[in-house]
Design an enzyme around this catalytic site. Sequence first.
Site, PDB file in Angstrom:
ATOM      1  N   ILE A 111       0.812  -1.316   0.078  1.00  0.00           N
ATOM      2  CA  ILE A 111       0.147   0.137   0.003  1.00  0.00           C
ATOM      3  C   ILE A 111       0.735   1.277  -0.006  1.00  0.00           C
ATOM      4  CG2 ILE A 111      -1.805   1.279   1.357  1.00  0.00           C
ATOM      5  CD1 ILE A 111      -2.598  -1.440   2.595  1.00  0.00           C
ATOM      6  N   TYR A 141      -1.702  -7.913  16.815  1.00  0.00           N
ATOM      7  CA  TYR A 141      -1.990  -6.622  15.684  1.00  0.00           C
ATOM      8  C   TYR A 141      -3.121  -5.655  15.979  1.00  0.00           C
ATOM      9  CZ  TYR A 141      -2.705  -5.059  10.798  1.00  0.00           C
ATOM     10  OH  TYR A 141      -2.885  -4.439   9.627  1.00  0.00           O
ATOM     11  N   ASN A 178       2.686   4.613   7.613  1.00  0.00           N
ATOM     12  CA  ASN A 178       2.072   3.276   6.817  1.00  0.00           C
ATOM     13  C   ASN A 178       2.762   1.874   7.158  1.00  0.00           C
ATOM     14  OD1 ASN A 178       0.655   2.002   4.458  1.00  0.00           O
ATOM     15  ND2 ASN A 178       2.985   1.691   4.147  1.00  0.00           N
TER      16      ASN A 178
HETATM   17  N1  NAD Z   1      -2.759  -5.651   3.175  1.00  0.00           N
HETATM   18  C1  NAD Z   1      -3.941  -5.675   3.964  1.00  0.00           C
HETATM   19  O1  NAD Z   1      -4.782  -6.424   4.120  1.00  0.00           O
HETATM   20  C2  NAD Z   1      -3.954  -4.468   5.159  1.00  0.00           C
HETATM   21  C3  NAD Z   1      -5.138  -4.303   5.857  1.00  0.00           C
HETATM   22  C4  NAD Z   1      -5.322  -3.258   6.869  1.00  0.00           C
HETATM   23  C5  NAD Z   1      -4.118  -2.792   7.018  1.00  0.00           C
HETATM   24  N2  NAD Z   1      -3.036  -2.842   6.615  1.00  0.00           N
HETATM   25  C6  NAD Z   1      -1.666  -1.863   6.984  1.00  0.00           C
HETATM   26  O2  NAD Z   1      -1.247  -1.338   5.818  1.00  0.00           O
HETATM   27  C7  NAD Z   1      -0.006  -0.991   6.047  1.00  0.00           C
HETATM   28  C8  NAD Z   1       0.919  -1.644   4.778  1.00  0.00           C
HETATM   29  O3  NAD Z   1       0.559  -2.856   4.646  1.00  0.00           O
HETATM   30  P1  NAD Z   1       0.967  -3.721   3.522  1.00  0.00           P
HETATM   31  O4  NAD Z   1      -0.018  -4.558   3.177  1.00  0.00           O
HETATM   32  O5  NAD Z   1       1.201  -2.915   2.268  1.00  0.00           O
HETATM   33  O6  NAD Z   1       2.326  -4.421   3.788  1.00  0.00           O
HETATM   34  P2  NAD Z   1       3.652  -4.894   3.133  1.00  0.00           P
HETATM   35  O7  NAD Z   1       4.051  -5.883   3.995  1.00  0.00           O
HETATM   36  O8  NAD Z   1       3.346  -5.152   1.880  1.00  0.00           O
HETATM   37  O9  NAD Z   1       4.604  -3.465   3.377  1.00  0.00           O
HETATM   38  C9  NAD Z   1       4.792  -2.958   4.628  1.00  0.00           C
HETATM   39  C10 NAD Z   1       6.151  -2.318   4.323  1.00  0.00           C
HETATM   40  O10 NAD Z   1       6.578  -1.731   5.613  1.00  0.00           O
HETATM   41  C11 NAD Z   1       7.817  -1.953   5.770  1.00  0.00           C
HETATM   42  N3  NAD Z   1       8.151  -1.945   7.023  1.00  0.00           N
HETATM   43  C12 NAD Z   1       8.052  -2.996   8.037  1.00  0.00           C
HETATM   44  N4  NAD Z   1       8.713  -2.564   9.186  1.00  0.00           N
HETATM   45  C13 NAD Z   1       9.587  -1.622   8.885  1.00  0.00           C
HETATM   46  C14 NAD Z   1      10.367  -0.628   9.688  1.00  0.00           C
HETATM   47  N5  NAD Z   1      10.600  -1.134  11.009  1.00  0.00           N
HETATM   48  N6  NAD Z   1      10.740   0.486   9.483  1.00  0.00           N
HETATM   49  C15 NAD Z   1      10.315   0.820   8.405  1.00  0.00           C
HETATM   50  N7  NAD Z   1       9.785   0.241   7.253  1.00  0.00           N
HETATM   51  C16 NAD Z   1       9.219  -1.155   7.542  1.00  0.00           C
HETATM   52  C17 NAD Z   1       8.296  -3.178   4.981  1.00  0.00           C
HETATM   53  O11 NAD Z   1       9.720  -3.166   4.541  1.00  0.00           O
HETATM   54  C18 NAD Z   1       7.462  -3.141   3.998  1.00  0.00           C
HETATM   55  O12 NAD Z   1       7.804  -2.251   2.602  1.00  0.00           O
HETATM   56  C19 NAD Z   1       0.575  -1.686   7.317  1.00  0.00           C
HETATM   57  O13 NAD Z   1       0.546  -0.716   8.301  1.00  0.00           O
HETATM   58  C20 NAD Z   1      -0.625  -2.665   7.576  1.00  0.00           C
HETATM   59  O14 NAD Z   1      -0.902  -3.179   8.795  1.00  0.00           O
HETATM   60  C21 NAD Z   1      -2.641  -3.708   5.379  1.00  0.00           C
END
Ligand code: NAD
Length: 270
Positions: free
Chosen positions: A31, A169, A103
């Site tokens: 995202i 979470y 994010n």
């Molecule tokens: N995918 C879903 O279904 C979903 C649903 C609700 C909320 N979210 C939230 O959206 C956000 C993005 O999720 P996503 O699905 O794109 O996940 P993703 O795993 O594809 O991307 C997450 C990114 O965060 C980075 N990251 C992790 N730890 C880090 C740190 N300590 N410092 C800096 N960067 C760090 C990772 O390297 C990665 O690029 C998250 O907060 C997640 O909880 C996702």
Amino acid sequence: MNEKAMMDKKNSGTGRLAGKVAIVTGAAGGIGEATARLFAREGAKVVDADIKEVQGQKVVHDIRQAGGDAFYFAHDVRREDSWQSLMEETVSRYGKLNVLVNNAGIIKIADIEDTTLEDWQAIMDVNATGVFLGTKLAILTMKSNGELCSIINRSSVAGQVGDKTMFAYCASKGAVTLLTKAAALGCAAKDYKIRINSVHPAYVRTDMTKGEAAEVGLSEEEYMEGAKSIHPIGVGEAIDVAYLDLFLASDESRWVTGAEFNIDGGLTAQ
Ligand SMILES: NC(=O)c1ccc[n+]([C@@H]2O[C@H](COP(=O)([O-])OP(=O)(O)OC[C@H]3O[C@@H](n4cnc5c(N)ncnc54)[C@H](O)[C@@H]3O)[C@@H](O)[C@H]2O)c1
């Protein structure tokens, strides 16, 4: 609008973020990557802040190839010194900060009995402490620039309703929901031009959901098929969330602060 039309629209930005400087954490994939790319398309100067250097640099390369302005910053949201360096580098290169999207996030599938103290701390460190530090350091950086600013905190539907399989979470995303409101009110009371809101997606296919599928022993297809059945209009794409981030980042949302924005295919309407 179908996916192709969405992408065509994405390829022709209309300058909704012209003149803005934005940091997006976790922008090396999923995202955050979609948000960083869309913000750049809409005229923002973008800082891609992530622990994954190769993927982050690739996103920045693509943005520049498309005529946008961005740089990658090796950033760990858990560390205050990393946030300080990120703010200094952003102001040094771009002169100011207008938008922060907190994010970055991680997940582990486990109910309370299967959650270890180490799991709890690891998830709280990234998802809750990371958002606290980012929000605080961004306020300190933004408050005197005299321009309209916006902080967007990535929560989840799991920050509004319980999910027994995502115990830590849920706790971390619930913290994001309310730290957002408290910080928004603090900025309003001090007459800062800084709005702070939270965004709550349901299932979006990314590396995170791929990891969740692996944790429960399902293929990605099987996992997302199961997820579809609980969303009245189906699961989302990263770009869907990015468009909500775009509204909140732009001055179009100037009267919006301390609010929760669901983007969940109707999941929490049930
Ligand atoms: N995918 C879903 O279904 C979903 C649903 C609700 C909320 N979210 C939230 O959206 C956000 C993005 O999720 P996503 O699905 O794109 O996940 P993703 O795993 O594809 O991307 C997450 C990114 O965060 C980075 N990251 C992790 N730890 C880090 C740190 N300590 N410092 C800096 N960067 C760090 C990772 O390297 C990665 O690029 C998250 O907060 C997640 O909880 C996702």
